[in-house]
Write an enzyme that holds these catalytic residues in place. Structure first.
Site, PDB file in Angstrom:
ATOM      1  CE  LYS A   1      46.688  32.870  55.273  1.00  0.00           C
ATOM      2  NZ  LYS A   1      45.381  32.334  54.924  1.00  0.00           N
TER       3      LYS A   1
ATOM      4  N   GLY B   1      48.438  23.170  60.488  1.00  0.00           N
ATOM      5  CA  GLY B   1      47.990  22.889  59.124  1.00  0.00           C
ATOM      6  C   GLY B   1      48.573  21.567  58.652  1.00  0.00           C
ATOM      7  CB  SER B   2      48.632  20.049  55.332  1.00  0.00           C
ATOM      8  OG  SER B   2      49.260  21.077  54.588  1.00  0.00           O
ATOM      9  CB  THR B   3      52.599  16.831  56.902  1.00  0.00           C
ATOM     10  OG1 THR B   3      51.949  16.371  58.095  1.00  0.00           O
ATOM     11  CG2 THR B   3      54.053  16.422  56.926  1.00  0.00           C
TER      12      THR B   3
ATOM     13  N   GLY C   1      53.723  22.504  56.308  1.00  0.00           N
ATOM     14  CA  GLY C   1      54.681  22.569  57.414  1.00  0.00           C
ATOM     15  C   GLY C   1      56.116  22.514  56.910  1.00  0.00           C
TER      16      GLY C   1
ATOM     17  CD  GLU D   1      50.294  21.525  67.787  1.00  0.00           C
ATOM     18  OE1 GLU D   1      50.823  21.894  68.838  1.00  0.00           O
ATOM     19  OE2 GLU D   1      49.874  20.358  67.604  1.00  0.00           O
TER      20      GLU D   1
ATOM     21  CB  CYS E   1      44.856  17.750  63.522  1.00  0.00           C
ATOM     22  SG  CYS E   1      44.606  18.341  65.189  1.00  0.00           S
TER      23      CYS E   1
ATOM     24  CD  GLU F   1      45.401  15.061  58.256  1.00  0.00           C
ATOM     25  OE1 GLU F   1      46.108  15.799  57.558  1.00  0.00           O
ATOM     26  OE2 GLU F   1      45.220  15.230  59.471  1.00  0.00           O
TER      27      GLU F   1
HETATM   28  P1  NAP Z   1      47.066  23.872  54.945  1.00  0.00           P
HETATM   29  O1  NAP Z   1      46.781  23.932  53.507  1.00  0.00           O
HETATM   30  O2  NAP Z   1      48.422  23.498  55.384  1.00  0.00           O
HETATM   31  O3  NAP Z   1      46.634  25.291  55.526  1.00  0.00           O
HETATM   32  C1  NAP Z   1      46.838  25.649  56.860  1.00  0.00           C
HETATM   33  C2  NAP Z   1      47.101  27.140  56.931  1.00  0.00           C
HETATM   34  O4  NAP Z   1      48.304  27.447  56.237  1.00  0.00           O
HETATM   35  C3  NAP Z   1      46.019  28.008  56.298  1.00  0.00           C
HETATM   36  O5  NAP Z   1      45.903  29.206  57.011  1.00  0.00           O
HETATM   37  C4  NAP Z   1      46.594  28.255  54.918  1.00  0.00           C
HETATM   38  O6  NAP Z   1      46.028  29.388  54.315  1.00  0.00           O
HETATM   39  C5  NAP Z   1      48.055  28.425  55.220  1.00  0.00           C
HETATM   40  N1  NAP Z   1      48.973  28.165  54.111  1.00  0.00           N
HETATM   41  C6  NAP Z   1      48.763  27.448  52.975  1.00  0.00           C
HETATM   42  N2  NAP Z   1      49.876  27.448  52.208  1.00  0.00           N
HETATM   43  C7  NAP Z   1      50.806  28.178  52.850  1.00  0.00           C
HETATM   44  C8  NAP Z   1      52.158  28.522  52.578  1.00  0.00           C
HETATM   45  N3  NAP Z   1      52.788  28.130  51.469  1.00  0.00           N
HETATM   46  N4  NAP Z   1      52.822  29.271  53.472  1.00  0.00           N
HETATM   47  C9  NAP Z   1      52.230  29.678  54.608  1.00  0.00           C
HETATM   48  N5  NAP Z   1      50.947  29.384  54.915  1.00  0.00           N
HETATM   49  C10 NAP Z   1      50.250  28.624  54.055  1.00  0.00           C
HETATM   50  O7  NAP Z   1      46.097  22.898  55.687  1.00  0.00           O
HETATM   51  P2  NAP Z   1      44.559  22.661  55.392  1.00  0.00           P
HETATM   52  O8  NAP Z   1      44.472  21.558  54.446  1.00  0.00           O
HETATM   53  O9  NAP Z   1      43.870  23.925  55.115  1.00  0.00           O
HETATM   54  O10 NAP Z   1      44.118  22.214  56.853  1.00  0.00           O
HETATM   55  C11 NAP Z   1      43.974  20.914  57.231  1.00  0.00           C
HETATM   56  C12 NAP Z   1      45.279  20.363  57.764  1.00  0.00           C
HETATM   57  O11 NAP Z   1      45.596  20.973  59.003  1.00  0.00           O
HETATM   58  C13 NAP Z   1      45.228  18.898  58.040  1.00  0.00           C
HETATM   59  O12 NAP Z   1      46.390  18.289  57.575  1.00  0.00           O
HETATM   60  C14 NAP Z   1      45.176  18.817  59.555  1.00  0.00           C
HETATM   61  O13 NAP Z   1      45.651  17.653  60.113  1.00  0.00           O
HETATM   62  C15 NAP Z   1      45.957  19.981  59.943  1.00  0.00           C
HETATM   63  N6  NAP Z   1      45.595  20.404  61.289  1.00  0.00           N
HETATM   64  C16 NAP Z   1      46.456  20.114  62.306  1.00  0.00           C
HETATM   65  C17 NAP Z   1      46.123  20.452  63.585  1.00  0.00           C
HETATM   66  C18 NAP Z   1      47.049  20.135  64.709  1.00  0.00           C
HETATM   67  O14 NAP Z   1      46.900  20.729  65.765  1.00  0.00           O
HETATM   68  N7  NAP Z   1      47.997  19.245  64.539  1.00  0.00           N
HETATM   69  C19 NAP Z   1      44.924  21.115  63.855  1.00  0.00           C
HETATM   70  C20 NAP Z   1      44.080  21.394  62.802  1.00  0.00           C
HETATM   71  C21 NAP Z   1      44.435  21.031  61.511  1.00  0.00           C
HETATM   72  P3  NAP Z   1      44.835  29.203  53.228  1.00  0.00           P
HETATM   73  O15 NAP Z   1      43.885  28.218  53.807  1.00  0.00           O
HETATM   74  O16 NAP Z   1      44.275  30.558  53.127  1.00  0.00           O
HETATM   75  O17 NAP Z   1      45.483  28.703  51.979  1.00  0.00           O
END
Ligand code: NAP
Ligand code: MG
Length: 494
Positions: free
Chosen positions: A188, A241-243, A246, A263, A297, A397
Site C-alpha cells: 500500500k 511512516g510516522s510514529t 506506527g 521504521e 526520516c 519531527e
Molecule cells: P504516515 O502518515 O504515517 O503515512 C505512512 C504510510 O502509512 C502511508 O502509506 C499512509 O497512507 C499509511 N497510513 C496512514 N494512516 C494509516 C493507518 N491508520 N493505517 C495504516 N496505514 C496508514 O506518515 P507520513 O507523514 O506520510 O510520512 C512521513 C513519516 O514517515 C515521517 O514521520 C518519517 O519520519 C517517516 N519515515 C520513516 C522512515 C524510516 O525508515 N524510519 C522512512 C521514511 C519516512 P496515506 O499516505 O495514503 O495516508
C-alpha cells in the site's frame, strides 16, 4: 524547463491507474478514485483506485494463492535468477522510473539519477540473499540419541505500507526480501506518491515475477492501509511512516499476531566538534538536513556545534543553504525540489513561525518560493541558531528543510542533549579525534551513527531505530530473517 510534456513516460499520460492485483490492473470494487497531484506545480497527474477493505481482501487472497502455488516450488537458485532479471529490467527502465518518481513526489531528477548504482546494487544484494534461508544443526543434551536442527520457512503473505518521501527505494525492502525468501506481498503506497510503486509492479511482471506474488493496492492510509494492517491473513507487516501511525499499526496487528517491522520518525543529532574538518562537515551536515528537502526520516535536524566554532559554523551553514538551487524537480541543475503537498508546506511553515516565536534566531531561509514556482510547494533551506533543546523545532519531527543549531561546551553535554529526544533513528559526529568519535558512537542512542559523514546506507548493513523510531531492522541478513520463521526439528535416532 528541460523536459517537455512530450518527453514524459507513456505511463504518465494514463489518466487512471487501477490496483495491481493478481497480475492485472483493476479498478476499486466501489469504483471510485483518489486524485494524485504533482508537488512540482500542483497539477493533477493521475487518479488512483481508492482501495478499501474489499480491495485489500482481494489482493491478500491473490497473494495467498500465489504463496501456495507454483511460487512455493521455486528453488533459491530460481528466485536468485528472477531477481537478477528484475535487476536488468529495472536497469533498462531506470530513466523512466526516476522521471515518474520525480514528478510524483518532487525529488530532483538529477539526484535520483545519481542514485542509480545504489538502487541497482540493492536489488543485486537481495538476489544474493535467495540462498540465505538456512538453519543450523545444533548439538543437544537430550537423553538418548537425538539429532536437532533448525530450518527456516517463508512467513507467508507480507504487507508493506510505505510513505511518500522515497518510494523508489523504500518499496524494495518489501519487494526484494519477498522475492528472495519466497514470500508474497501486498503493498500500500502513500496516496501522495503511488506511481513509482505501480509502475515498478508492472515491470516485475515483465521480468517474470509470477502473477499474485507482488500486488499493489492504492488509496488512503485510513482505508486501504488500515485494512491491510488488520487483515487476519497477512503474516507480517513492514511499515515505514510516522510514529503515530506506527502505534495504530501495533494495535491493528494484534488481530493475528502479525510480525512487525516499524521504521518510524526521527529527530537525529549531528554533532560537530571544533576539531572537525569544516570543509566537509558543513556540506555534510547541510545535505544531512536539507537533502530531499528535509523529507528524510533520519535527517540530521538537530545540529549540535561546539560553542567556540558556533558563529563560524552557522554562517557557513546558512551560506551553504543559500547556495542550493531550489526548483522544478525535472530541471537539470536543481538540488532541492518541492515539499510533497500544500498541507506539508503549511506544517513546515508553522514550525518556522513557532521557532521564531519561541526565541530561536532565524538566520536564513524560511520563505516559500514564488514566481514560476508559486504553484508548487517550494521552501528555502532554513537555518535557526540559538535553539534550545526543549523548543518544538528541536523536539518535533518537521520533515522539511529546517536546521536547528544548538551549541554545547563539553562532549558530555553534547551527548546528554543529543539523547534528550523521544526518537533514536540516526546520529552523527564530526571530529578528527578518534576517542571523541568512539565516545559518541557508543553514547548516542540510535540505530545508526555516522562518523565524518551523514546518511550513507548500504543494503548489506541496513538501518533501524530504537525508542519511538520503531523496531525491526531494514537491510542485511537481519531483514531477510524477518521474512522467515524458524522451525526446530527433533529427530530420534535411537
Ligand atoms: P504516515 O502518515 O504515517 O503515512 C505512512 C504510510 O502509512 C502511508 O502509506 C499512509 O497512507 C499509511 N497510513 C496512514 N494512516 C494509516 C493507518 N491508520 N493505517 C495504516 N496505514 C496508514 O506518515 P507520513 O507523514 O506520510 O510520512 C512521513 C513519516 O514517515 C515521517 O514521520 C518519517 O519520519 C517517516 N519515515 C520513516 C522512515 C524510516 O525508515 N524510519 C522512512 C521514511 C519516512 P496515506 O499516505 O495514503 O495516508
Ligand atoms: Mg503525487
Amino acid at each position: 524547463m528541460s523536459i517537455s510534456q512530450g518527453n514524459l513516460p507513456a505511463f504518465l499520460s494514463e489518466q487512471r491507474h487501477g490496483h495491481l492485483i493478481d497480475g492485472r490492473m483493476v479498478p476499486a470494487q466501489q469504483g471510485d478514485w483518489v486524485d494524485s497531484f504533482s508537488p512540482a506545480d500542483g497539477r493533477l497527474i493521475a487518479q488512483l483506485a481508492r482501495g478499501r477493505e474489499a480491495d485489500v481482501d482481494l489482493a491478500v487472497r491473490a497473494a495467498r494463492r500465489a504463496f501456495e502455488g507454483p511460487w512455493s516450488r521455486f528453488t533459491p537458485a530460481q528466485r536468485q535468477k528472477l531477481l537478477i532479471r528484475v535487476h536488468d529490467v529495472i536497469e533498462q527502465h531506470f530513466d523512466e522510473i526516476v522521471t515518474i518518481e520525480s514528478l510524483d513526489m518532487g525529488a530532483p531528477l538529477t539526484r535520483l539519477r545519481g542514485a542509480r548504482n545504489g538502487l541497482l546494487q540493492s536489488i543485486l544484494y537481495f538476489a544474493s540473499q535467495a540462498h540465505h534461508a538456512g538453519g543450523q544443526t545444533i548439538p543437544n543434551s537430550l537423553a538418548g540419541r537425538f539429532t536437532t536442527m533448525t530450518i527456516k520457512a517463508p512467513v507467508g503473505v507480507v504487507g508493506g505500507i510505505i510513505p511518500w518521501n522515497g518510494p523508489l527505494f523504500s518499496q524494495w525492502g518489501v519487494i526484494g526480501a519477498a522475492l528472495a525468501t519466497g514470500c508474497t506481498a501486498v503493498i500500500k503506497p502513500a496516496e501522495d506518491a503511488s506511481l513509482t510503486v505501480l509502475r515498478t509492479a508492472q515491470l516485475l511482471l515483465e521480468a517474470g515475477v509470477p502473477e499474485g506474488v507482488i500486488n499493489v493496492v492504492t488509496g488512503l492510509g485510513s482505508e486501504a492501509g488500515a485494512a491491510l494492517a488488520r487483515h487476519p491473513d497477512v503474516n507480517r507487516l513492514s511499515f515505514t511512516g510516522s510514529t503515530g501511525t506506527g502505534r495504530e499499526i501495533i494495535k491493528a496487528s494484534a488481530v493475528n499476531m502479525k510480525r512487525l517491522q516499524l521504521e518510524l520518525g526521527g529527530k537525529s543529532p549531528d554533532i560537530i566538534f571544533a576539531d572537525a574538518d569544516l570543509d566537509r562537515a558543513v556540506p555534510g551536515a547541510g545535505m544531512g538536513v536539507f537533502g530531499n528537502s528535509g523529507q528524510v526520516c533520519f535527517a540530521g535536524t538537530r545540529i549540535f556545534v561546539e560553542r567556540k566554532i558556533q558563529e563560524a559554523f552557522v554562517e557557513r551553514l546558512a551560506a551553504f543553504g543559500r547556495s542550493l538551487k531550489v526548483g522544478h524537480p525535472l530541471q537539470e541543475d536543481v538540488i532541492l525540489g518541492p515539499l510533497i503537498s500544500q498541507r506539508q508546506l503549511e506544517r513546515v511553515q508553522g514550525f518556522v513561525q513557532q521557532g521564531s516565536r519561541e526565541g530561536a534566531q532565524l538566520v536564513s531561509g524560511g520563505e516559500r518560493l514564488g514566481g514560476d514556482l508559486a504553484q508548487g510547494y517550494y521552501l528555502e533551506p532554513t537555518v535557526f541558531s540559538e535553539v534550545h533543546n526543549s523548543m518544538a523545532i528541536a523536539q518535533e519531527e518537521i520533515f522539511g528543510p529546517v536546521a536547528s543549531v544548538i551549541s554545547f561546551d563539553t562532549p558530555e553535554q553534547a551527548l546528554a542533549l543529543a539523547n534528550q529526544t523521544e526518537f533514536g533513528l540516526g546520529g552523527a559526529v564530526w571530529t578528527s579525534n578518534i576517542k571523541t568519535a568512539m565516545n559518541m558512537v557508543h553514547g548516542i542512542q540510535a540505530g545508526t551513527v555516522w562518523v565524518n559523514c551523514y546518511g550513507a546506507i548500504d543494503p548489506a548493513v541496513g538501518f533501524g531505530g530504537v525508542k519511538n523510531s520503531g523496531y525491526g531492522w531494514k537491510g542485511g541478513t537481519t531483514h531477510i530473517d524477518g521474512f522467515l520463521y524458524q522451525k526446530a526439528v527433533v529427530i530420534n535416532t535411537d
